[in-house]
Scaffold this active site. Structure first.
Site, PDB file in Angstrom:
ATOM      1  N   THR A 108      29.789  65.853  45.604  1.00  0.00           N
ATOM      2  CA  THR A 108      30.603  64.284  45.908  1.00  0.00           C
ATOM      3  C   THR A 108      29.384  63.623  46.022  1.00  0.00           C
ATOM      4  O   THR A 108      29.336  62.416  45.814  1.00  0.00           O
ATOM      5  CB  THR A 108      31.873  64.246  46.258  1.00  0.00           C
ATOM      6  OG1 THR A 108      31.016  64.296  47.812  1.00  0.00           O
ATOM      7  CG2 THR A 108      32.215  65.507  46.262  1.00  0.00           C
ATOM      8  N   ASP A 200      13.958  65.504  50.527  1.00  0.00           N
ATOM      9  CA  ASP A 200      15.137  65.948  52.078  1.00  0.00           C
ATOM     10  C   ASP A 200      14.335  65.793  53.108  1.00  0.00           C
ATOM     11  O   ASP A 200      13.753  66.858  53.790  1.00  0.00           O
ATOM     12  CB  ASP A 200      15.468  67.072  51.561  1.00  0.00           C
ATOM     13  CG  ASP A 200      17.214  67.281  52.263  1.00  0.00           C
ATOM     14  OD1 ASP A 200      17.785  67.960  51.619  1.00  0.00           O
ATOM     15  OD2 ASP A 200      16.698  67.391  53.773  1.00  0.00           O
ATOM     16  N   ASP A 203      15.170  68.536  55.874  1.00  0.00           N
ATOM     17  CA  ASP A 203      14.894  69.506  55.675  1.00  0.00           C
ATOM     18  C   ASP A 203      13.023  69.768  55.902  1.00  0.00           C
ATOM     19  O   ASP A 203      12.245  70.920  56.523  1.00  0.00           O
ATOM     20  CB  ASP A 203      14.853  70.400  53.601  1.00  0.00           C
ATOM     21  CG  ASP A 203      16.236  71.048  54.330  1.00  0.00           C
ATOM     22  OD1 ASP A 203      16.757  71.161  54.705  1.00  0.00           O
ATOM     23  OD2 ASP A 203      16.841  70.814  52.807  1.00  0.00           O
TER      24      ASP A 203
HETATM   25  O1  LIG Z   1      22.876  57.574  51.576  1.00  0.00           O
HETATM   26  P1  LIG Z   1      23.761  58.531  51.122  1.00  0.00           P
HETATM   27  O2  LIG Z   1      23.775  58.907  50.032  1.00  0.00           O
HETATM   28  O3  LIG Z   1      24.454  59.127  52.498  1.00  0.00           O
HETATM   29  O4  LIG Z   1      21.975  59.701  52.148  1.00  0.00           O
HETATM   30  C1  LIG Z   1      21.176  59.678  52.859  1.00  0.00           C
HETATM   31  C2  LIG Z   1      21.451  61.421  54.050  1.00  0.00           C
HETATM   32  O5  LIG Z   1      21.679  61.823  53.359  1.00  0.00           O
HETATM   33  C3  LIG Z   1      20.725  62.783  54.681  1.00  0.00           C
HETATM   34  O6  LIG Z   1      21.260  63.390  55.328  1.00  0.00           O
HETATM   35  P2  LIG Z   1      21.662  65.024  54.859  1.00  0.00           P
HETATM   36  O7  LIG Z   1      22.944  64.908  53.934  1.00  0.00           O
HETATM   37  O8  LIG Z   1      20.504  65.261  53.931  1.00  0.00           O
HETATM   38  O9  LIG Z   1      21.869  66.004  56.019  1.00  0.00           O
HETATM   39  P3  LIG Z   1      21.160  66.561  56.654  1.00  0.00           P
HETATM   40  O10 LIG Z   1      20.208  65.768  57.771  1.00  0.00           O
HETATM   41  O11 LIG Z   1      22.030  67.659  58.320  1.00  0.00           O
HETATM   42  O12 LIG Z   1      19.823  67.258  55.837  1.00  0.00           O
HETATM   43  C4  LIG Z   1      19.883  61.486  55.650  1.00  0.00           C
HETATM   44  O13 LIG Z   1      18.948  61.681  56.266  1.00  0.00           O
HETATM   45  C5  LIG Z   1      21.296  60.918  55.069  1.00  0.00           C
HETATM   46  O14 LIG Z   1      21.750  60.684  56.272  1.00  0.00           O
HETATM   47  O1  LIG Z   2      15.990  61.420  48.834  1.00  0.00           O
HETATM   48  C1  LIG Z   2      16.724  61.968  49.608  1.00  0.00           C
HETATM   49  C2  LIG Z   2      18.012  61.095  49.844  1.00  0.00           C
HETATM   50  C3  LIG Z   2      19.452  61.569  50.473  1.00  0.00           C
HETATM   51  N1  LIG Z   2      18.839  62.580  51.961  1.00  0.00           N
HETATM   52  C4  LIG Z   2      17.341  62.914  52.173  1.00  0.00           C
HETATM   53  O2  LIG Z   2      17.798  63.501  52.792  1.00  0.00           O
HETATM   54  N2  LIG Z   2      16.600  62.544  50.532  1.00  0.00           N
HETATM   55 MG   LIG Z   3      19.745  66.554  54.428  1.00  0.00          MG
END
Ligand SMILES: O=P(O)(O)OC[C@H]1O[C@H](OP(=O)(O)OP(=O)(O)O)[C@H](O)[C@@H]1O
Ligand SMILES: O=c1cc[nH]c(=O)[nH]1
Ligand SMILES: [Mg+2]
Length: 209
Positions: A108, A200, A203
Site C-alpha cells: 500500500t 533503500d 537496507d
Molecule cells: O515517504 P515514504 O513513501 O513514506 O517513504 C520514505 C520512508 O521509507 C523508508 O523507510 P522504510 O519503510 O523502508 O523503513 P526502514 O527505514 O525500516 O527500512 C525511508 O527511510 C522513509 O522512512
Molecule cells: O527511494 C526510496 C523510497 C523510500 N525509501 C527508501 O529507502 N528509498
Molecule cells: Mg527501508
C-alpha cells in the site's frame, strides 16, 4: 505554506554522489550519511538564538556569544533516520533524541507505526525530524503528526533526498513545518522508490539486503 531549503553546498553534493553510487558499500555509506547529516545540521542551526556572556581571554575581558538555552530534540524515523543522528549530535550534543518507528507497507506504501518514545518535555522543545528519504511523504507526514499529537509545536523536517510528491505531501499536511533537503530528485517509480535516489536507505545503512 512551509518553505523548502535545498542545501547545495559543494561538500554535501560531493558526498551525496558517493551515497547514491550503488558500488558504495555499507561502511562507507554509513560514514557518508553521518557526515552529510553533520553538514546539514550546521546549516539548519543557522537561526539558533545567541546570548551575550562575559569571559576573560588571556589578554582581556571580553563580551562574547553563546547559544541561548534552546531545548532541541532530534527525532529519527526508524530505521533509516538513525543513520543521521550521530552526525547531528556531533554539533548539538545537548539535544535529546526521540524515536518514531514506522515502516512503509510495500503493497500500500502507507506507513505503519510500531514505536514512539519521546523526551518527556515535548512541549518545551524544538524538533528536527530526520529521515534520509522523503518519497511519497507518508512516513514524514505520519511522524510529524505523531509528534504534534504529543504536544510538539516547532518542527523542522530534514532529509537527504526528496521526491516532489513527498515535498508536496508534507507541505499540504503540515504547512508550518519547513523542509530541509540535500537534493530534490525527479520522481517516484512504480514501487514508490525515488528516481534516481539511492535505493533503500535502511537496507544500505544496515546491510540487510
Ligand atoms: O515517504 P515514504 O513513501 O513514506 O517513504 C520514505 C520512508 O521509507 C523508508 O523507510 P522504510 O519503510 O523502508 O523503513 P526502514 O527505514 O525500516 O527500512 C525511508 O527511510 C522513509 O522512512
Ligand atoms: O527511494 C526510496 C523510497 C523510500 N525509501 C527508501 O529507502 N528509498
Ligand atoms: Mg527501508
Amino acid at each position: 505554506m512551509s518553505k523548502v531549503y535545498v542545501f547545495d553546498h559543494p561538500l554535501i553534493q560531493h558526498k551525496l554522489t558517493y551515497i547514491r553510487d550503488k558500488h558504495t558499500g555499507t561502511k562507507e555509506f554509513r560514514e557518508l550519511v553521518e557526515e552529510v547529516a553533520t553538514l546539514m545540521a550546521f546549516e539548519i542551526t543557522r537561526d539558533l538564538p545567541l546570548q551575550e556572556v562575559e569571559i576573560e581571554t588571556p589578554v582581556s575581558k571580553a563580551k562574547a556569544k553563546v547559544i541561548a538555552g534552546k531545548k532541541l530534540g532530534i527525532i529519527p524515523i526508524l530505521r533509516a533516520g538513525i543513520g543521521m543522528v550521530d552526525g547531528i549530535l556531533k554539533l548539538i550534543p545537548a539535544a535529546k533524541v526521540g524515536h518514531i518507528g514506522l515502516y512503509r507497507d510495500p503493497e500500500t506504501l502507507k506507513p505503519v507505526e510500531y514505536y514512539v518514545k519521546l523526551p518527556t518535555d515535548v512541549e518545551e522543545r524544538d524538533f528536527i525530524v530526520v529521515d534520509p528519504m522523503l518519497a511519497t511523504g507518508g512516513s514524514a507526514v505520519e511522524a510529524i503528526r505523531a509528534l504534534k499529537k504529543r504536544g510538539a509545536k516547532n518542527i523542522k523536517f530534514m532529509c537527504l533526498i526528496a521526491a516532489p510528491e513527498g515535498v508536496e505531501a508534507v507541505q499540504q499536511a503540515h504547512p508550518d513545518v519547513d523542509i530541509y533537503i540535500a537534493a530534490l530528485d525527479e520522481k517516484l517509480n512504480d514501487h514508490g522508490y525515488i528516481v534516481p535516489g539511492l535505493g533503500d536507505a535502511g537496507d544500505r545503512l544496515f546491510g540487510t539486503k
